[in-house]
Design an enzyme around this catalytic site. Sequence first.
Site, PDB file in Angstrom:
ATOM      1  N   GLU A  45       0.839  -1.202   0.000  1.00  0.00           N
ATOM      2  CA  GLU A  45       0.000   0.000   0.000  1.00  0.00           C
ATOM      3  C   GLU A  45       0.875   1.253   0.000  1.00  0.00           C
ATOM      4  O   GLU A  45       0.614   2.211  -0.740  1.00  0.00           O
ATOM      5  CB  GLU A  45      -0.907  -0.002   1.226  1.00  0.00           C
ATOM      6  N   ASP A  49       0.835   3.815  -3.243  1.00  0.00           N
ATOM      7  CA  ASP A  49       0.438   5.213  -3.096  1.00  0.00           C
ATOM      8  C   ASP A  49       1.392   6.115  -3.871  1.00  0.00           C
ATOM      9  O   ASP A  49       0.965   7.080  -4.520  1.00  0.00           O
ATOM     10  CB  ASP A  49       0.426   5.580  -1.615  1.00  0.00           C
ATOM     11  N   ASP A 118      -7.115   1.092   0.313  1.00  0.00           N
ATOM     12  CA  ASP A 118      -5.769   0.601   0.631  1.00  0.00           C
ATOM     13  C   ASP A 118      -5.378  -0.560  -0.279  1.00  0.00           C
ATOM     14  O   ASP A 118      -4.249  -0.630  -0.783  1.00  0.00           O
ATOM     15  CB  ASP A 118      -5.702   0.140   2.089  1.00  0.00           C
ATOM     16  N   GLU A 121      -4.404   0.526  -3.810  1.00  0.00           N
ATOM     17  CA  GLU A 121      -3.025   1.024  -3.856  1.00  0.00           C
ATOM     18  C   GLU A 121      -2.036  -0.142  -3.827  1.00  0.00           C
ATOM     19  O   GLU A 121      -1.015  -0.121  -4.538  1.00  0.00           O
ATOM     20  CB  GLU A 121      -2.776   1.965  -2.684  1.00  0.00           C
TER      21      GLU A 121
END
Length: 227
Positions: A45, A49, A118, A121
């Site tokens: 995650e 991102d 989450d 990502e």
Amino acid sequence: MKVSAEISAFMERLGHRFESPEILVRALTHSSLGSATRPDNQRLEFLGDRVLGLSMAEALFRADRSASEGLLAPRFNALVRKETCAAVAREVDLGAVLKLGRSEMMSGGRRKEALLGDAMEAVIAAVYLDGGFEVARALVLRLWGARIDTVEHDARDSKTALQEWAQARGMSPPRYETLSREGPDHAPQFRIAVVLDSGESAEAIAGSKRHAEQAAAKALLTRLEAG
């Protein structure tokens, strides 16, 4: 690694066939099911991102070469925030293949915005590690699609816009008050009021405090600008 029919179908929906499917399985594993022998998706995650951020920043930079940083930044924030990631996750039915612990599964984890955002990502990071940045960027641009072209010219969130409206008139920042919280833990409903020094106020109800605050701010700002 042999993958299940569900994971194989998800790869088709995602549009990427993994050379190393185990990295996808990790991206779909929530911390409620993680263990020493079954790593969860939190590190992915973190990486995803950043991959999403760079892909989106470059796309916005190229899409509008005359836009200032002050316009690009809120557009960027609108496209990479958790709610948008969760919306994309729903479009590819990511929730159906999330690997959750019993408690999360029982509390509706497959529908939770934070978990879906989450995991989306983490899946982007998995694609990056499996195929490289160009492949990951192409996937991001395809999945986000029209969102990039249709993001509002001025994409500031309503709370920010209302605060700027108030400050421009010498007022204190708007106050947000939680009037009530109803419903079960997995599907709460928050009733929020926003109040200005002048006494002007508005209320809204949503499934999270953040959404309710944004909706209340938007309602009040719309009324103020119309008057």
